[in-house]
Design a protein around this motif. Structure first.
Motif, PDB file in Angstrom:
ATOM      1  N   UNK A  37     -16.661  13.291   0.580  1.00 22.56           N
ATOM      2  CA  UNK A  37     -15.364  12.867   1.110  1.00 22.56           C
ATOM      3  C   UNK A  37     -14.730  11.807   0.216  1.00 22.56           C
ATOM      4  N   UNK A  38     -13.520  11.438   0.537  1.00 17.84           N
ATOM      5  CA  UNK A  38     -12.800  10.306  -0.055  1.00 17.84           C
ATOM      6  C   UNK A  38     -11.645   9.980   0.879  1.00 17.84           C
ATOM      7  N   UNK A  39     -10.631   9.264   0.385  1.00  8.89           N
ATOM      8  CA  UNK A  39      -9.560   8.811   1.277  1.00  8.89           C
ATOM      9  C   UNK A  39      -8.218   8.884   0.566  1.00  8.89           C
ATOM     10  N   UNK A  40      -7.229   9.421   1.281  1.00 14.06           N
ATOM     11  CA  UNK A  40      -5.845   9.473   0.795  1.00 14.06           C
ATOM     12  C   UNK A  40      -4.934   8.850   1.826  1.00 14.06           C
ATOM     13  N   UNK A  41      -4.066   7.924   1.391  1.00 16.21           N
ATOM     14  CA  UNK A  41      -3.039   7.346   2.256  1.00 16.21           C
ATOM     15  C   UNK A  41      -1.755   8.134   2.042  1.00 16.21           C
ATOM     16  N   UNK A  42      -1.511   9.079   2.921  1.00 13.96           N
ATOM     17  CA  UNK A  42      -0.430  10.055   2.774  1.00 13.96           C
ATOM     18  C   UNK A  42       0.913   9.395   3.062  1.00 13.96           C
ATOM     19  N   UNK A  43       1.806   9.456   2.059  1.00  9.40           N
ATOM     20  CA  UNK A  43       3.157   8.929   2.220  1.00  9.40           C
ATOM     21  C   UNK A  43       3.354   7.535   1.674  1.00  9.40           C
ATOM     22  N   UNK A  44       2.286   6.911   1.158  1.00 10.08           N
ATOM     23  CA  UNK A  44       2.407   5.546   0.656  1.00 10.08           C
ATOM     24  C   UNK A  44       2.917   5.525  -0.779  1.00 10.08           C
ATOM     25  N   UNK A  45       3.578   4.435  -1.133  1.00 11.11           N
ATOM     26  CA  UNK A  45       3.976   4.175  -2.515  1.00 11.11           C
ATOM     27  C   UNK A  45       3.072   3.059  -3.033  1.00 11.11           C
ATOM     28  N   UNK A  46       1.843   3.440  -3.378  1.00  9.83           N
ATOM     29  CA  UNK A  46       0.849   2.504  -3.891  1.00  9.83           C
ATOM     30  C   UNK A  46       0.242   3.094  -5.158  1.00  9.83           C
ATOM     31  N   UNK A  47      -0.539   2.309  -5.848  1.00  7.06           N
ATOM     32  CA  UNK A  47      -1.122   2.767  -7.107  1.00  7.06           C
ATOM     33  C   UNK A  47      -2.049   3.961  -6.873  1.00  7.06           C
ATOM     34  N   UNK A  48      -1.991   4.966  -7.765  1.00  8.49           N
ATOM     35  CA  UNK A  48      -2.897   6.103  -7.651  1.00  8.49           C
ATOM     36  C   UNK A  48      -4.173   5.927  -8.475  1.00  8.49           C
ATOM     37  N   UNK A  49      -4.423   4.725  -8.975  1.00  9.62           N
ATOM     38  CA  UNK A  49      -5.546   4.528  -9.881  1.00  9.62           C
ATOM     39  C   UNK A  49      -6.512   3.480  -9.355  1.00  9.62           C
ATOM     40  N   UNK A  50      -7.619   3.311 -10.096  1.00 10.45           N
ATOM     41  CA  UNK A  50      -8.583   2.257  -9.809  1.00 10.45           C
ATOM     42  C   UNK A  50      -9.161   2.366  -8.413  1.00 10.45           C
ATOM     43  N   UNK A  51      -9.052   1.274  -7.648  1.00  7.26           N
ATOM     44  CA  UNK A  51      -9.613   1.219  -6.292  1.00  7.26           C
ATOM     45  C   UNK A  51      -8.570   1.537  -5.235  1.00  7.26           C
ATOM     46  N   UNK A  52      -7.397   2.008  -5.669  1.00  3.55           N
ATOM     47  CA  UNK A  52      -6.327   2.300  -4.715  1.00  3.55           C
ATOM     48  C   UNK A  52      -6.366   3.778  -4.319  1.00  3.55           C
ATOM     49  N   UNK A  53      -5.202   4.439  -4.283  1.00  4.96           N
ATOM     50  CA  UNK A  53      -5.136   5.818  -3.766  1.00  4.96           C
ATOM     51  C   UNK A  53      -5.553   6.805  -4.856  1.00  4.96           C
ATOM     52  N   UNK A  54      -6.784   6.684  -5.279  1.00  6.49           N
ATOM     53  CA  UNK A  54      -7.327   7.412  -6.414  1.00  6.49           C
ATOM     54  C   UNK A  54      -8.027   8.678  -5.931  1.00  6.49           C
ATOM     55  N   UNK A  55      -7.423   9.832  -6.222  1.00  7.09           N
ATOM     56  CA  UNK A  55      -7.972  11.097  -5.744  1.00  7.09           C
ATOM     57  C   UNK A  55      -9.191  11.560  -6.546  1.00  7.09           C
ATOM     58  N   UNK A  56      -9.526  10.838  -7.607  1.00  9.11           N
ATOM     59  CA  UNK A  56     -10.672  11.224  -8.422  1.00  9.11           C
ATOM     60  C   UNK A  56     -11.944  10.492  -7.998  1.00  9.11           C
ATOM     61  N   UNK A  57     -11.822   9.625  -7.000  1.00  5.22           N
ATOM     62  CA  UNK A  57     -12.989   8.987  -6.398  1.00  5.22           C
ATOM     63  C   UNK A  57     -13.576   9.935  -5.350  1.00  5.22           C
ATOM     64  N   UNK A  58     -14.878  10.147  -5.387  1.00  2.00           N
ATOM     65  CA  UNK A  58     -15.547  10.960  -4.370  1.00  2.00           C
ATOM     66  C   UNK A  58     -16.798  10.242  -3.895  1.00  2.00           C
ATOM     67  N   UNK A  59     -17.102  10.402  -2.622  1.00  2.00           N
ATOM     68  CA  UNK A  59     -18.276   9.776  -2.018  1.00  2.00           C
ATOM     69  C   UNK A  59     -19.236  10.856  -1.546  1.00  2.00           C
ATOM     70  N   UNK A  60     -20.404  10.894  -2.150  1.00  3.20           N
ATOM     71  CA  UNK A  60     -21.464  11.782  -1.692  1.00  3.20           C
ATOM     72  C   UNK A  60     -22.137  11.164  -0.470  1.00  3.20           C
TER      73      UNK A  60
END
Length: 649
Positions: free
Chosen positions: A105-128
């Motif tokens: 899993x991971x987490x997406x804040x849908x509709x936000x205008x925040x950074x898509x990188x690092x520790x923010x809304x980064x879709x390339x982060x995954x949690x096993x």
């Protein structure tokens, strides 16, 4: 409504469980304090008790839906996401663009205008399973106030986890109540998260399951191919009656099929009240409001209540309406609309939100129901999933108070969300996005399921950057649904967009408004414009029918410029020395430039007018009597700057 359109009629609560309507319970809330909100979201197995049934699923903090998070522009939101789910079969390269990894899993804040990188809304982060991650989101002070939501976004398991009730509401509140019309200040507001569950695995007729047509339904097992149907092209569905299409659509979206395709080993342990399994498939098709089945909300006669509606379903289209009450639309997808208006019904695709004001002038029991109307048939398409049934009941009690007033204007949009309707002379960066799928050439997953080719610009998701655009540069994108059978909702992360032109079936209330998810009917296209604000980095665009996203209808996009240019300058100054001759030349240029400015200023006799780089005219539209279907408004204006002659309702 055409016989080809798929929808399900839900029986009443009394028929299913013989019980009264429970009072609507709102999700637990966490609110920022002194500019910070720290919260932990535990991803864990838990039981959902939706009224006539119970089942076990993946949840946030053991709740369906997850807690509501409230922040303001300028706040810092820190979310510790902890994956408590159990082990799973490791994903392989062969699983790419198929359903897989049910416990990643991971987490997406849908509709936000925040950074898509690092520790923010980064879709390339995954949690096993067993892993955790500390997300940190910086909300700009200029962030639009509105109703947003959060959900998982791991490629391959998003549809399963969202269908299984992993979703919650995120609300960005106004910086100052003085920015609101007085009618909205102090209003009672209610969060209503609508989630969908289809228990088609309870079917006892194996012949029906075995006969599912992968070429039409989009997903089935290897035994579904009985000779030739997989070679059909989209649009050739003659010979299939409505009942067969009902089953084909449910096969694409039901929980058992998603679990099977993902290789999920979690036992959902589905039970119905009194151990009675409903006889008809339609009675296994549920929409829950805040985790409850057809609950009841109580308020007074004439009272105005703000409902924050969230369609948190993975693939379901809702068409809510309330009879005998006044409805006013004030926001879509977390952005105030250009002017408030009375509406009779709504259209919420997967991921859409709507803020509405409701006022009932008489006492009694009323209901918010999803009631598909024929005008939306072309918008939904014959193979997308619609819902017919009651969502929420309203008990309106007697009151001697005067009826509350509706607002006649709404707050202005942030400066980075200008109005583009008359800005045809601007130089735009332009991009084309084409959603499509074919009925032939089915792909077979490692677990034996067959899938259509859900593609963007003719390609399955590759993980490579397909669009690159520049921060703070005006954008004009053309989005097209090339298919003729399904609706494909377009969603892009980080920046919302204004819908400026449409061709084909698009919900009329989305026209000219800012949204972040735009349902496009079969064959429809839309021109959208937006200004990428502040943030750079790689993120996603995709279809928000989440099975389509998981199986290939997604692309990586990259926002460049801005901070990257600053970083390049920083690297240059700290790590590279310029030749002495270049340094001298730059100094001379600077001296000449300063001298020139001084001379020009001394010769000026009038104040310099600074012309913005992008000049965009703002227009206001007044609500005419033709727009006022209930005859409730006399004269209104859309914004604070044009309300001098507006009158209250």
């Amino acid at each position: 409504m055409g016989t080809a359109t798929l929808f399900f009629t839900l029986t009443t609560l009394v028929t299913l469980c013989g019980c009264d309507h429970a009072f609507l319970e709102e999700p637990k809330e966490f609110r920022s304090s002194h500019g910070v909100l720290n919260v932990t979201l535990n991803v864990e197995a838990g039981q959902v008790s939706g009224g006539p049934f119970t089942f076990v699923s993946r949840l946030y903090n053991g709740m369906a839906p997850g807690p509501t998070l409230r922040v303001r522009g300028g706040d810092i939101l820190r979310v510790r996401l902890v994956n408590h789910l159990g082990p799973q079969q490791p994903a392989t390269e062969a699983d790419w663009n198929f359903l897989h990894s049910p416990n990643t899993t991971n987490l997406h804040l849908h509709g936000t205008c925040v950074s898509p990188e690092g520790k923010a809304d980064n879709m390339f982060v995954t949690l096993e399973p067993g892993e955790s991650f500390e997300y940190e989101y910086e909300f700009p002070t200029s962030h639009a106030a509105g109703t947003l939501w959060y959900h998982p976004h791991n490629h391959g398991s998003t549809a399963l986890q969202v269908t299984g009730m992993m979703a919650g509401t995120l609300i960005v509140e106004e910086q100052d109540d003085e920015l609101l019309p007085p009618e909205l200040i102090g209003l009672r507001e209610v969060v209503v998260v609508l989630q969908h569950m289809l228990f088609e695995e309870l079917l006892e007729d194996e012949d029906v399951h075995d006969g599912m047509d992968a070429g039409l339904g989009g997903m089935g097992t290897d035994k579904d191919d009985d000779g030739g149907d997989g070679d059909e092209v989209e649009g050739e569905d003659e010979g299939h009656d409505e009942g067969h299409q009902h089953m084909m659509a449910s096969r694409l979206f039901d929980y058992a099929s998603l679990r099977e395709a993902c290789g999920d080993t979690m036992d959902p342990n589905v039970t119905f009240a009194g151990n009675h399994v409903p006889d008809h498939p339609a009675t296994r098709h549920f929409v829950l409001a805040n985790g409850q089945y057809q609950p009841m909300l109580t308020f007074a006669q004439g009272q105005v209540v703000r409902l924050r509606l969230v369609n948190a379903a993975a693939s379901l289209f809702l068409e809510p309406e309330v009879n005998h009450c006044d409805l006013m639309l004030i926001a879509l997808d977390g952005k105030y609309v250009r002017y408030p208006r009375i509406v009779r019904d709504l259209f919420l695709g997967p991921g859409n939100r709507a803020d509405i004001l409701i006022r009932c002038r008489s006492t009694g029991m009323f209901k918010l129901k999803s009631a598909p109307v024929s005008i939306n048939d072309n918008l939904v398409g014959p193979m997308s999933l619609r819902y017919t049934g009651d969502l929420l009941f309203f008990e309106v009690t007697e009151s001697s108070e005067e009826p509350g007033a509706f607002p006649t204007w709404l707050p202005t949009a942030p400066s980075h969300m200008p109005e583009w309707l008359d800005a045809d002379d601007i130089v735009y960066e332009k991009h084309d996005v084409n959603f499509g799928h074919s009925m032939g050439d089915l792909r077979v997953s490692p677990r034996g399921q067959k899938f259509l080719n859900f593609v963007v610009n003719g390609e399955l998701f590759s993980g490579e950057v397909k669009h690159q655009y520049t921060v703070e540069k005006p954008q004009e994108w053309t989005i097209t649904n090339l298919g003729m059978m399904m609706n494909h909702p377009f969603h892009i992360h980080v920046n919302s967009f204004q819908v400026v032109r449409v061709s084909g079936a698009v919900w009329h209330e989305h026209m000219n408004e800012y949204v972040d998810t735009l349902p496009l009917g079969p064959g429809a296209s839309a021109t959208i414009r937006f200004l990428p604000h502040r943030w750079t980095g790689k993120t996603m665009l995709h279809c928000h029918s989440l099975v389509h996203e998981d199986t290939g209808m997604m692309q990586v996009v990259e926002i460049v410029g801005g901070n990257q240019h600053q970083q390049q300058a920083s690297d240059l100054s700290s790590g590279t020395k310029l030749p002495a001759a270049v340094v001298v030349m730059l100094c001379l240029i600077a001296i000449v430039a300063v001298a020139t400015v001084i001379v020009v200023r001394r010769r000026r006799t009038q104040r310099i007018n600074i012309v913005p780089r992008v000049l965009i005219r703002f227009k206001s539209k007044k609500l005419s009597k033709d727009d006022d279907s209930f005859g409730l408004l006399e004269e209104t204006g859309p914004r604070a700057w044009d309300r001098g002659t507006a009158s209250n309702v």
